[in-house]
Motif scaffolding. Structure first.
Motif, PDB file in Angstrom:
ATOM      1  N   THR A 185     -10.970   7.977  -6.182  1.00 53.67           N
ATOM      2  CA  THR A 185     -12.130   7.345  -6.806  1.00 53.67           C
ATOM      3  C   THR A 185     -12.145   5.854  -6.478  1.00 53.67           C
ATOM      4  O   THR A 185     -11.192   5.328  -5.917  1.00 53.67           O
ATOM      5  N   LEU A 186     -13.249   5.188  -6.844  1.00 52.91           N
ATOM      6  CA  LEU A 186     -13.345   3.741  -6.618  1.00 52.91           C
ATOM      7  C   LEU A 186     -12.192   3.019  -7.287  1.00 52.91           C
ATOM      8  O   LEU A 186     -11.631   2.077  -6.739  1.00 52.91           O
ATOM      9  N   GLY A 187     -11.820   3.488  -8.504  1.00 57.90           N
ATOM     10  CA  GLY A 187     -10.744   2.833  -9.241  1.00 57.90           C
ATOM     11  C   GLY A 187      -9.382   3.046  -8.596  1.00 57.90           C
ATOM     12  O   GLY A 187      -8.459   2.265  -8.814  1.00 57.90           O
ATOM     13  N   SER A 188      -9.238   4.118  -7.796  1.00 64.76           N
ATOM     14  CA  SER A 188      -7.935   4.351  -7.186  1.00 64.76           C
ATOM     15  C   SER A 188      -7.903   3.928  -5.719  1.00 64.76           C
ATOM     16  O   SER A 188      -6.973   4.265  -5.000  1.00 64.76           O
ATOM     17  N   TRP A 189      -8.922   3.231  -5.266  1.00 65.67           N
ATOM     18  CA  TRP A 189      -8.847   2.610  -3.945  1.00 65.67           C
ATOM     19  C   TRP A 189      -7.669   1.640  -3.959  1.00 65.67           C
ATOM     20  O   TRP A 189      -7.465   0.933  -4.952  1.00 65.67           O
ATOM     21  N   ASN A 190      -6.940   1.606  -2.872  1.00 66.16           N
ATOM     22  CA  ASN A 190      -5.773   0.726  -2.852  1.00 66.16           C
ATOM     23  C   ASN A 190      -6.159  -0.737  -3.014  1.00 66.16           C
ATOM     24  O   ASN A 190      -5.354  -1.555  -3.443  1.00 66.16           O
ATOM     25  N   LEU A 191      -7.394  -1.047  -2.685  1.00 62.78           N
ATOM     26  CA  LEU A 191      -7.914  -2.390  -2.926  1.00 62.78           C
ATOM     27  C   LEU A 191      -7.703  -2.780  -4.375  1.00 62.78           C
ATOM     28  O   LEU A 191      -7.286  -3.896  -4.689  1.00 62.78           O
ATOM     29  N   VAL A 192      -7.964  -1.825  -5.289  1.00 61.81           N
ATOM     30  CA  VAL A 192      -7.837  -2.088  -6.719  1.00 61.81           C
ATOM     31  C   VAL A 192      -6.394  -1.872  -7.177  1.00 61.81           C
ATOM     32  O   VAL A 192      -5.826  -2.719  -7.858  1.00 61.81           O
ATOM     33  N   THR A 193      -5.792  -0.758  -6.769  1.00 66.53           N
ATOM     34  CA  THR A 193      -4.481  -0.420  -7.330  1.00 66.53           C
ATOM     35  C   THR A 193      -3.386  -1.376  -6.859  1.00 66.53           C
ATOM     36  O   THR A 193      -2.382  -1.529  -7.550  1.00 66.53           O
ATOM     37  N   THR A 194      -3.551  -1.990  -5.693  1.00 66.77           N
ATOM     38  CA  THR A 194      -2.539  -2.964  -5.292  1.00 66.77           C
ATOM     39  C   THR A 194      -2.906  -4.369  -5.754  1.00 66.77           C
ATOM     40  O   THR A 194      -2.166  -5.312  -5.488  1.00 66.77           O
TER      41      THR A 194
ATOM     42  N   GLY B  18      -2.563  11.069   4.060  1.00 70.56           N
ATOM     43  CA  GLY B  18      -2.042  11.011   2.698  1.00 70.56           C
ATOM     44  C   GLY B  18      -2.528   9.773   1.970  1.00 70.56           C
ATOM     45  O   GLY B  18      -2.865   9.824   0.785  1.00 70.56           O
ATOM     46  N   ILE B  19      -2.569   8.640   2.687  1.00 74.83           N
ATOM     47  CA  ILE B  19      -3.041   7.394   2.076  1.00 74.83           C
ATOM     48  C   ILE B  19      -4.507   7.534   1.675  1.00 74.83           C
ATOM     49  O   ILE B  19      -4.920   7.127   0.587  1.00 74.83           O
ATOM     50  N   VAL B  20      -5.298   8.166   2.569  1.00 73.95           N
ATOM     51  CA  VAL B  20      -6.705   8.391   2.234  1.00 73.95           C
ATOM     52  C   VAL B  20      -6.811   9.334   1.038  1.00 73.95           C
ATOM     53  O   VAL B  20      -7.603   9.110   0.128  1.00 73.95           O
TER      54      VAL B  20
ATOM     55  N   VAL C 229       0.837  -1.205   0.000  1.00 72.74           N
ATOM     56  CA  VAL C 229       0.000   0.000   0.000  1.00 72.74           C
ATOM     57  C   VAL C 229       0.866   1.247   0.000  1.00 72.74           C
ATOM     58  O   VAL C 229       0.608   2.214  -0.729  1.00 72.74           O
ATOM     59  N   LEU C 230       1.929   1.215   0.808  1.00 73.33           N
ATOM     60  CA  LEU C 230       2.786   2.403   0.903  1.00 73.33           C
ATOM     61  C   LEU C 230       3.460   2.691  -0.432  1.00 73.33           C
ATOM     62  O   LEU C 230       3.608   3.855  -0.819  1.00 73.33           O
ATOM     63  N   VAL C 231       3.858   1.618  -1.152  1.00 71.96           N
ATOM     64  CA  VAL C 231       4.496   1.827  -2.451  1.00 71.96           C
ATOM     65  C   VAL C 231       3.519   2.465  -3.435  1.00 71.96           C
ATOM     66  O   VAL C 231       3.871   3.375  -4.184  1.00 71.96           O
ATOM     67  N   THR C 232       2.259   2.032  -3.416  1.00 73.12           N
ATOM     68  CA  THR C 232       1.287   2.609  -4.358  1.00 73.12           C
ATOM     69  C   THR C 232       0.878   4.009  -3.941  1.00 73.12           C
ATOM     70  O   THR C 232       0.724   4.885  -4.777  1.00 73.12           O
ATOM     71  N   SER C 233       0.668   4.226  -2.647  1.00 74.87           N
ATOM     72  CA  SER C 233       0.215   5.546  -2.207  1.00 74.87           C
ATOM     73  C   SER C 233       1.360   6.541  -2.149  1.00 74.87           C
ATOM     74  O   SER C 233       1.142   7.739  -2.262  1.00 74.87           O
ATOM     75  N   GLY C 234       2.564   6.057  -1.920  1.00 70.74           N
ATOM     76  CA  GLY C 234       3.720   6.943  -1.898  1.00 70.74           C
ATOM     77  C   GLY C 234       3.820   7.805  -0.655  1.00 70.74           C
ATOM     78  O   GLY C 234       4.487   8.831  -0.668  1.00 70.74           O
ATOM     79  N   THR C 235       3.176   7.428   0.430  1.00 64.40           N
ATOM     80  CA  THR C 235       3.285   8.207   1.656  1.00 64.40           C
ATOM     81  C   THR C 235       3.043   7.313   2.863  1.00 64.40           C
ATOM     82  O   THR C 235       2.407   6.265   2.753  1.00 64.40           O
ATOM     83  N   LEU C 236       3.582   7.740   4.001  1.00 66.86           N
ATOM     84  CA  LEU C 236       3.360   6.986   5.240  1.00 66.86           C
ATOM     85  C   LEU C 236       2.195   7.557   6.029  1.00 66.86           C
ATOM     86  O   LEU C 236       1.642   6.891   6.895  1.00 66.86           O
TER      87      LEU C 236
END
Lengths: 424, 179
Positions: A227-236, A220-222, A209-216
């Motif tokens: 969007t729904l498509g950029s929820w970490n559920l999908v992007t990871t 920032g993670i929120v 998650v941290l690698v995709t969001s780029g922040t600790l």
């Protein structure tokens, strides 16, 4: 990047593209009375909501499990038995507080607090709500102060969660040891082995998650999950989410991973010798940790208090002010996971110890590590402008080779163990 | 450790954040007391717990110096992993409640010169690195800067530390294997 643009909206003095400075706007500038009062209010609200939420969770669990098992569940104290937990709490307060003769007195008294306090502290970094309408990025105004609906927003945010979950191990471990009796010691040794094993998988899927969001930072993670498509559920790619859920269940010592307090084998596990208020603290810590972990899953993978949005159109609840909407979405998402944990408890039988360790070390850790490396490769390829398909193919091939080596090593070791005639 | 000594030097300089230095003094006093307790307590588990207090004090000093990331790493690695393994090992082998009489072995006196040597090395390292430079209050260090530093110019020492850990892991396996 969307995150820095959003941050830029509120910190006008920051040039675009400067390193992202998240953090609570409340604490910018000199410290005056109003920010202090706001912080005090936040502490109080989180403390009270935490306790009330835990009481609710105990009732919710009993009621839902009862429903799944065709029973009525608590139904005497208050409407729908909702005050049952309060009644149980009062009962526990008035019970005799036993201190075993052979116990280590100081550590025995300390252990329940070591289990309870970390569960509370994690709440300080979880975004609990906020105004996400009209590009406000979760900032609300309380007493004329702009702030986030979370107690603290340190740049290390999510690491605090990991640190607290590793401190919680102490509570269980020392409780078992200081009781000066065999079953609690066995229970606590099991617990610490289990929690140490699954912390690795937990940390690795969190790293994805941290690698995709780029922040600790949690805010920032929120903010990165617009969007729904950029929820970490999908992007990871779902895998870290599933690994995180399983590892979190094991960290919580909840069924099917509740070997720690396997009643049939250990009398009651690490808390066998505890009674009265000290037992109540362990009990509260366990249920509060369930809510805390669900809140972390929501923050990490489901956009936290952000309303679900497709493209630029966000789902809004009519007649509710934007500042409250975030909290409603957060609670709704939270309830999904609370129900999920209760559901697991009602359905799944307990794992055997060797199954537990095999799942943790041979399945979850390799999967989460491999997936993390794949995501990191894609990320590096992305920033260097390499061909995405080539990056993925090469990464998958090398991961596959690694997996083959890994299985070969496992086969060799099990053959050697067979030859030595070991039992496990 | 280096941070605490830098803090001590700051105490002597002018125009310095007083609250920070008072905080440093209090935490340092607790750490010294806890460190002495580690070696004087008669119970192994209590010794380990006092060590947790010392390591927590180090983390608090880092926080005081504005190094949030280092502080939380200290908690994660030392308190969360190393000390848990210590306690785990103690519990599996000699989880005795009450006083132990044979905790000191005959060569405890050797520890004193070793400790003094370590102190000397650390003091020398800090004085050599900073000298008379007054370190200004820069506020919290951003995590990005730290990661850029240790994955950039300090990559080699970072990898060297990883190898130390790898060696420790291999050593543990060698000891644990019964052949």
């Amino acid at each position: 990047m969307a995150v820095s643009e959003l941050a830029g909206l509120f910190q006008g003095d920051l040039p675009m593209g400067s390193p992202m400075v998240t953090g609570d706007p409340l604490l910018d500038g000199p410290l005056l009375w109003a920010p202090l009062i706001v912080v005090a209010i936040k502490v109080l609200v989180i403390f009270v909501l935490g306790l009330v939420g835990t009481m609710f969770m105990v009732w919710f669990e009993r009621k839902v499990v009862a429903g799944m098992q065709n029973r009525v569940g608590p139904n005497k104290a208050g409407p729908f038995g909702i005050l049952q937990t309060l009644a149980d709490g009062i009962k526990l307060f008035f019970k005799e507080d036993l201190l075993p003769d052979r116990a280590d007195r100081f550590v025995f008294r300390l252990a329940p607090f070591l289990a309870f306090v970390p569960a509370f502290l994690v709440w300080s970094v979880i975004p609990l709500g906020g105004d996400y309408s009209g590009g406000r990025d979760g900032i609300v105004t309380i007493l004329g102060q702009q702030t986030r609906v979370q107690l603290a927003d340190p740049p290390i945010g999510i690491l605090l969660v990991l640190a607290m979950s590793s401190i919680a191990v102490y509570g269980i471990m020392l409780a078992g040891w200081s009781s000066g009796s065999k079953y609690p010691l066995l229970g606590s040794v099991r617990a610490s082995a289990q929690m140490i094993s699954y912390e690795a998988a937990l940390g690795l899927s969190l790293a994805a998650v941290l690698v995709t969001s780029g922040t600790l930072s949690t805010s920032g993670i929120v903010a990165s999950q617009t969007t729904l498509g950029s929820w970490n559920l999908v992007t990871t790619g779902f895998i870290p989410f599933i690994v995180f859920l399983i590892a979190a269940t094991a960290e919580l010592n909840r069924p099917p991973f509740d070997l720690v307090e396997a009643e049939q084998e250990l009398v009651g596990g690490f808390n066998t010798e505890y009674s009265s208020l000290r037992f109540a603290l362990f009990f509260l810590a366990e249920f509060m940790n369930t809510i805390t972990m669900s809140a972390i899953v929501v923050t990490l993978f489901l956009g936290g208090p952000r309303p679900p949005a497709i493209g630029n159109t966000a789902l809004t609840i009519p007649l509710i002010p934007g500042a409250l909407e975030g909290t409603i979405w957060f609670v709704l998402k939270l309830l999904v996971f609370l129900y999920f944990y209760v559901w697991l408890r009602a359905t799944l039988p307990r794992l055997r110890y060797d199954q537990l360790m095999n799942l943790g070390w041979k399945v979850l850790i390799p999967i989460s590590l491999g997936w993390f490396l794949l995501l990191a490769a894609i990320r590096v390829g992305d920033s260097n402008g390499w061909n995405v398909i080539a990056v993925v193919v090469i990464a998958l091939v090398s991961l596959g080779l690694g997996y083959l080596l890994f299985t070969a090593a496992l086969r060799v070791s099990s053959r050697q163990r067979d030859r030595e005639g070991a039992m496990y | 450790m280096t941070t605490s000594i830098t803090g001590a030097m700051l105490l002597a300089a002018d125009g310095i954040n007083i609250a920070m230095n008072v905080g440093f003094g209090i935490i340092a006093a607790i750490m010294v007391f806890a460190a002495l307790s580690v070696v004087t307590t008669r119970n192994v588990v209590h010794g380990a717990l006092w060590l947790v207090v010392v390591l927590g004090g180090v983390a608090a000093q880092y926080l005081l110096a504005g190094a949030e990331f280092v502080a939380i790493s200290q908690v994660l690695v030392y308190i969360g992993a190393v000390m848990v393994l210590f306690l785990f090992g103690i519990m599996l082998t000699r989880a005795k409640i009450g006083a132990d009489t044979d905790l000191n072995n005959s060569s405890w006196g050797l520890g004193i010169p070793v400790a003094l040597l370590m102190l000397g090395v650390l003091v020398w390292a800090v004085i050599d690195a900073f000298g008379d430079t007054v370190i200004t209050d820069r506020g919290p260090t951003p995590t990005v800067e730290i990661s850029d530093a240790f994955l950039g110019p300090y990559l080699l020492p970072f990898l060297a530390i990883s190898f130390v850990l790898l060696a420790a892991a291999v050593g543990a396996i060698v000891i644990a294997r019964k052949d």
